[in-house]
Motif scaffolding. Structure first.
Motif, PDB file in Angstrom:
ATOM      1  N   LEU A 306      -7.362  -3.290  12.498  1.00 60.20           N
ATOM      2  CA  LEU A 306      -6.264  -2.705  13.267  1.00 60.20           C
ATOM      3  C   LEU A 306      -4.921  -2.987  12.600  1.00 60.20           C
ATOM      4  O   LEU A 306      -4.065  -2.096  12.496  1.00 60.20           O
ATOM      5  CB  LEU A 306      -6.281  -3.263  14.687  1.00 60.20           C
ATOM      6  CG  LEU A 306      -5.125  -2.853  15.606  1.00 60.20           C
ATOM      7  CD1 LEU A 306      -5.103  -1.347  15.802  1.00 60.20           C
ATOM      8  CD2 LEU A 306      -5.231  -3.562  16.950  1.00 60.20           C
ATOM      9  N   GLN A 307      -4.725  -4.207  12.108  1.00 63.77           N
ATOM     10  CA  GLN A 307      -3.475  -4.551  11.434  1.00 63.77           C
ATOM     11  C   GLN A 307      -3.303  -3.767  10.141  1.00 63.77           C
ATOM     12  O   GLN A 307      -2.191  -3.347   9.793  1.00 63.77           O
ATOM     13  CB  GLN A 307      -3.430  -6.058  11.148  1.00 63.77           C
ATOM     14  CG  GLN A 307      -3.383  -6.931  12.397  1.00 63.77           C
ATOM     15  CD  GLN A 307      -3.432  -8.405  12.067  1.00 63.77           C
ATOM     16  OE1 GLN A 307      -3.228  -8.803  10.927  1.00 63.77           O
ATOM     17  NE2 GLN A 307      -3.722  -9.224  13.073  1.00 63.77           N
ATOM     18  N   LEU A 308      -4.420  -3.564   9.419  1.00 66.70           N
ATOM     19  CA  LEU A 308      -4.330  -2.836   8.146  1.00 66.70           C
ATOM     20  C   LEU A 308      -3.929  -1.376   8.360  1.00 66.70           C
ATOM     21  O   LEU A 308      -3.296  -0.769   7.494  1.00 66.70           O
ATOM     22  CB  LEU A 308      -5.670  -2.905   7.409  1.00 66.70           C
ATOM     23  CG  LEU A 308      -6.044  -4.271   6.820  1.00 66.70           C
ATOM     24  CD1 LEU A 308      -7.441  -4.214   6.207  1.00 66.70           C
ATOM     25  CD2 LEU A 308      -5.021  -4.703   5.774  1.00 66.70           C
ATOM     26  N   THR A 309      -4.309  -0.786   9.496  1.00 61.04           N
ATOM     27  CA  THR A 309      -3.927   0.610   9.744  1.00 61.04           C
ATOM     28  C   THR A 309      -2.427   0.757   9.945  1.00 61.04           C
ATOM     29  O   THR A 309      -1.876   1.840   9.751  1.00 61.04           O
ATOM     30  CB  THR A 309      -4.661   1.158  10.986  1.00 61.04           C
ATOM     31  OG1 THR A 309      -4.319   0.372  12.127  1.00 61.04           O
ATOM     32  CG2 THR A 309      -6.165   1.144  10.781  1.00 61.04           C
ATOM     33  N   ARG A 310      -1.728  -0.330  10.324  1.00 64.55           N
ATOM     34  CA  ARG A 310      -0.285  -0.286  10.540  1.00 64.55           C
ATOM     35  C   ARG A 310       0.493  -0.779   9.312  1.00 64.55           C
ATOM     36  O   ARG A 310       1.716  -0.780   9.325  1.00 64.55           O
ATOM     37  CB  ARG A 310       0.096  -1.156  11.752  1.00 64.55           C
ATOM     38  CG  ARG A 310      -0.833  -0.978  12.960  1.00 64.55           C
ATOM     39  CD  ARG A 310      -0.518   0.260  13.759  1.00 64.55           C
ATOM     40  NE  ARG A 310      -1.581   0.590  14.695  1.00 64.55           N
ATOM     41  CZ  ARG A 310      -1.764   0.011  15.880  1.00 64.55           C
ATOM     42  NH1 ARG A 310      -0.934  -0.942  16.270  1.00 64.55           N
ATOM     43  NH2 ARG A 310      -2.739   0.395  16.676  1.00 64.55           N
ATOM     44  N   THR A 311      -0.229  -1.215   8.260  1.00 65.47           N
ATOM     45  CA  THR A 311       0.415  -1.783   7.075  1.00 65.47           C
ATOM     46  C   THR A 311       0.705  -0.691   6.054  1.00 65.47           C
ATOM     47  O   THR A 311      -0.145   0.176   5.801  1.00 65.47           O
ATOM     48  CB  THR A 311      -0.487  -2.853   6.435  1.00 65.47           C
ATOM     49  OG1 THR A 311      -0.767  -3.868   7.405  1.00 65.47           O
ATOM     50  CG2 THR A 311       0.177  -3.474   5.215  1.00 65.47           C
ATOM     51  N   ARG A 312       1.896  -0.749   5.464  1.00 64.39           N
ATOM     52  CA  ARG A 312       2.229   0.173   4.367  1.00 64.39           C
ATOM     53  C   ARG A 312       2.099  -0.595   3.054  1.00 64.39           C
ATOM     54  O   ARG A 312       2.820  -1.561   2.807  1.00 64.39           O
ATOM     55  CB  ARG A 312       3.648   0.717   4.520  1.00 64.39           C
ATOM     56  CG  ARG A 312       3.784   1.733   5.637  1.00 64.39           C
ATOM     57  CD  ARG A 312       5.063   2.543   5.537  1.00 64.39           C
ATOM     58  NE  ARG A 312       5.159   3.497   6.627  1.00 64.39           N
ATOM     59  CZ  ARG A 312       4.678   4.729   6.598  1.00 64.39           C
ATOM     60  NH1 ARG A 312       4.059   5.147   5.502  1.00 64.39           N
ATOM     61  NH2 ARG A 312       4.808   5.544   7.635  1.00 64.39           N
ATOM     62  N   PHE A 313       1.147  -0.150   2.236  1.00 68.17           N
ATOM     63  CA  PHE A 313       0.893  -0.797   0.954  1.00 68.17           C
ATOM     64  C   PHE A 313       1.905  -0.309  -0.075  1.00 68.17           C
ATOM     65  O   PHE A 313       2.292   0.869  -0.094  1.00 68.17           O
ATOM     66  CB  PHE A 313      -0.528  -0.486   0.481  1.00 68.17           C
ATOM     67  CG  PHE A 313      -1.605  -1.075   1.367  1.00 68.17           C
ATOM     68  CD1 PHE A 313      -2.119  -2.327   1.102  1.00 68.17           C
ATOM     69  CD2 PHE A 313      -2.082  -0.378   2.466  1.00 68.17           C
ATOM     70  CE1 PHE A 313      -3.107  -2.878   1.911  1.00 68.17           C
ATOM     71  CE2 PHE A 313      -3.069  -0.906   3.284  1.00 68.17           C
ATOM     72  CZ  PHE A 313      -3.584  -2.168   2.999  1.00 68.17           C
ATOM     73  N   GLY A 314       2.313  -1.234  -0.942  1.00 68.03           N
ATOM     74  CA  GLY A 314       3.248  -0.880  -1.993  1.00 68.03           C
ATOM     75  C   GLY A 314       2.563  -0.184  -3.161  1.00 68.03           C
ATOM     76  O   GLY A 314       1.350   0.071  -3.157  1.00 68.03           O
ATOM     77  N   PHE A 315       3.339   0.121  -4.181  1.00 67.39           N
ATOM     78  CA  PHE A 315       2.830   0.835  -5.351  1.00 67.39           C
ATOM     79  C   PHE A 315       1.752   0.005  -6.046  1.00 67.39           C
ATOM     80  O   PHE A 315       1.966  -1.163  -6.382  1.00 67.39           O
ATOM     81  CB  PHE A 315       3.984   1.129  -6.317  1.00 67.39           C
ATOM     82  CG  PHE A 315       3.564   1.877  -7.554  1.00 67.39           C
ATOM     83  CD1 PHE A 315       3.118   3.184  -7.464  1.00 67.39           C
ATOM     84  CD2 PHE A 315       3.596   1.269  -8.804  1.00 67.39           C
ATOM     85  CE1 PHE A 315       2.733   3.881  -8.596  1.00 67.39           C
ATOM     86  CE2 PHE A 315       3.224   1.958  -9.935  1.00 67.39           C
ATOM     87  CZ  PHE A 315       2.792   3.274  -9.833  1.00 67.39           C
ATOM     88  N   GLU A 316       0.570   0.601  -6.233  1.00 66.64           N
ATOM     89  CA  GLU A 316      -0.584  -0.001  -6.905  1.00 66.64           C
ATOM     90  C   GLU A 316      -1.122  -1.235  -6.173  1.00 66.64           C
ATOM     91  O   GLU A 316      -1.893  -2.008  -6.759  1.00 66.64           O
ATOM     92  CB  GLU A 316      -0.254  -0.356  -8.357  1.00 66.64           C
ATOM     93  CG  GLU A 316       0.033   0.867  -9.214  1.00 66.64           C
ATOM     94  CD  GLU A 316       0.237   0.506 -10.686  1.00 66.64           C
ATOM     95  OE1 GLU A 316       0.370  -0.701 -10.984  1.00 66.64           O
ATOM     96  OE2 GLU A 316       0.236   1.428 -11.522  1.00 66.64           O
ATOM     97  N   GLU A 317      -0.769  -1.428  -4.935  1.00 64.93           N
ATOM     98  CA  GLU A 317      -1.355  -2.525  -4.162  1.00 64.93           C
ATOM     99  C   GLU A 317      -2.738  -2.178  -3.644  1.00 64.93           C
ATOM    100  O   GLU A 317      -3.508  -3.068  -3.284  1.00 64.93           O
ATOM    101  CB  GLU A 317      -0.452  -2.883  -2.975  1.00 64.93           C
ATOM    102  CG  GLU A 317       0.781  -3.663  -3.335  1.00 64.93           C
ATOM    103  CD  GLU A 317       1.564  -4.113  -2.119  1.00 64.93           C
ATOM    104  OE1 GLU A 317       2.507  -4.894  -2.292  1.00 64.93           O
ATOM    105  OE2 GLU A 317       1.222  -3.679  -1.005  1.00 64.93           O
ATOM    106  N   ILE A 318      -3.064  -0.914  -3.595  1.00 69.70           N
ATOM    107  CA  ILE A 318      -4.360  -0.463  -3.122  1.00 69.70           C
ATOM    108  C   ILE A 318      -4.877   0.614  -4.065  1.00 69.70           C
ATOM    109  O   ILE A 318      -4.102   1.426  -4.603  1.00 69.70           O
ATOM    110  CB  ILE A 318      -4.268   0.071  -1.671  1.00 69.70           C
ATOM    111  CG1 ILE A 318      -5.654   0.351  -1.106  1.00 69.70           C
ATOM    112  CG2 ILE A 318      -3.382   1.300  -1.593  1.00 69.70           C
ATOM    113  CD1 ILE A 318      -5.636   0.658   0.396  1.00 69.70           C
TER     114      ILE A 318
END
Length: 423
Positions: A306-318
């Protein structure tokens, strides 16, 4: 007499919103064997009765225009106000119950003799008959004009809260209604079976069977099946907004850049294209897509997901990493791809819309979601059935059902994520 294989039916006694829903039902080919026509020209009627006043109005109309076979839709407290040989339905009205009642009415029309009123019509009174027809046509035109005006006001948000609540209570397709329909059907099947089979089961065995059936229904078909907290996580608490206002519109739409949901969709697309397992790299745990089984291998718990769905990943973090089919994978729970994608879409949207979707675009639902596996949000079944009947926008759905926009928007995002809409 049926025309083109269809009997004619008219509707009277319903509120404007309810009448609009019924017109969609009949015009959407859901009522097989019947065609909606003006009430005074119909050979049968669908009558709405909510109290003594509405009953008197209906009786006055019938005295003026003549009696004919009808289905009476009544509130639970007004059921005793309807008598005679009518087919009676009790609100809240469900699509299945209405279709069954129409089937019974079709059999009744097929066996009904020619009415005495039609036999008494003689060529000696042509002028009087034409005058009556003109009067009835004018009255029907006035009624339809008033109903159209009321429906237009409701469409623009001018209806009162009372009408919205009446629509939801009278034409909602809640799960407990389906429970009752299933129980009635099973009871009828058992009754038919007992009439055909010579040996009759004992009372104890019959009671045990009924208890087992009710237990299964109460465990598997209870609605809603998610808690109030989960509803909050899936649909948020955003109030309805005026989408014509640029400032209010910005509160509804959000950007998907850097969020987990589009990466999960890319993961599924890449795995289906290559046929090899795909790993989502950059999340705190194992997240693999297995295209052969159409499943995800997950070691993350629900709270972290649930927390990951609200997280904005930075450039090349994912990123995505392709694995060989024979590569050793960690142990974890397996979740169907559409089930995980549906859940992630709800958690991500929370009653809002991504900027890749439009609340004004007309869409047609290809199939009803499998709510035995997927999270069932409030009004999801009513939304799905209406959206499958014809092409409508999310704004249309919210207005016609009288439900909060956030429930419609959440359904739209989730159903679009798993590809349930027609192209």
């Amino acid at each position: 007499m049926p025309v083109n294989g269809k009997h004619s039916i008219g509707i009277i006694g319903f509120a404007a919103n309810e009448a609009a829903m019924l017109e969609i039902f009949f015009n959407g080919n859901k009522a097989k064997g019947f065609k909606l026509v003006p009430a005074d020209k119909a050979e049968s009627l669908l009558i709405g009765i909510s109290d003594a006043n509405s009953r008197q109005q209906v009786e006055g109309w019938v005295r003026q225009n003549g009696s004919r076979p009808f289905i009476a839709v009544v509130d639970s407290g007004a059921a005793e106000k309807v008598n005679g040989k009518s087919i009676r339905l009790t609100r809240p009205l469900s699509m299945g119950a209405l279709q069954q009642a129409l089937s019974d009415l079709q059999l009744q029309l097929g066996s009904a003799p020619v009415s005495s009123a039609s036999q008494m019509m003689s060529p000696e009174q042509p002028l009087q008959g034409q005058q009556d027809q003109r009067t009835a046509a004018f009255a029907e035109w006035q009624a339809r004009k008033e109903r159209s005006s009321q429906a237009l006001n409701a469409w623009k948000g001018g209806n009162s809260q009372r009408q919205s609540e009446a629509l939801r209570s009278r034409f909602s397709l809640e799960r407990n209604e389906l429970n009752n329909l299933i129980l009635d059907a099973q009871n009828q099947l058992r009754q038919q079976h007992s009439e055909v089979s010579p040996p009759r089961p004992s009372a104890r065995a019959t009671e045990a069977e009924v208890q087992e059936t009710e237990s299964l229904l109460s465990d598997e078909l209870r609605a809603p099946r998610i808690s109030a907290e989960m509803i909050q996580q899936c649909c948020g608490n955003l109030p309805d907004v005026n989408l014509d206002s640029a400032s209010e519109r910005r509160r509804v739409y959000f950007n998907l850049d850097g969020l987990l949901l589009p990466w999960i969709k890319r993961c599924i697309e890449a795995g289906n294209a290559s046929g090899k397992p795909q790993q989502v790299v950059g999340v705190p745990g194992a997240l693999f897509y297995l295209p052969e089984d159409k499943e995800f291998l997950v070691t993350l718990d629900s709270d972290l997901l649930l927390q990951l769905t609200r997280t904005r990943f930075g450039f090349e973090e994912i990123s995505l990493l392709e694995r060989e089919p024979d590569a050793e994978l960690p142990k974890g729970r397996r979740v169907a791809a559409d089930e995980l994608l549906w859940q992630l879409a709800l958690f991500t949207a929370r009653g809002r819309l991504p900027d890749t979707l439009s609340a004004e675009e007309h869409r047609l639902l290809n199939s009803i979601p499998d709510f035995e596996r997927l999270l069932e949000t409030p009004h999801a079944r009513s939304i799905a059935e209406l959206w499958q009947s014809q092409r409508l926008s999310a704004q249309n759905i919210a207005s016609m059902l009288g439900v909060p926009q956030r429930f419609v928007f959440s359904f739209l995002v989730a159903a679009d994520a798993i590809g349930l809409y027609c192209p």
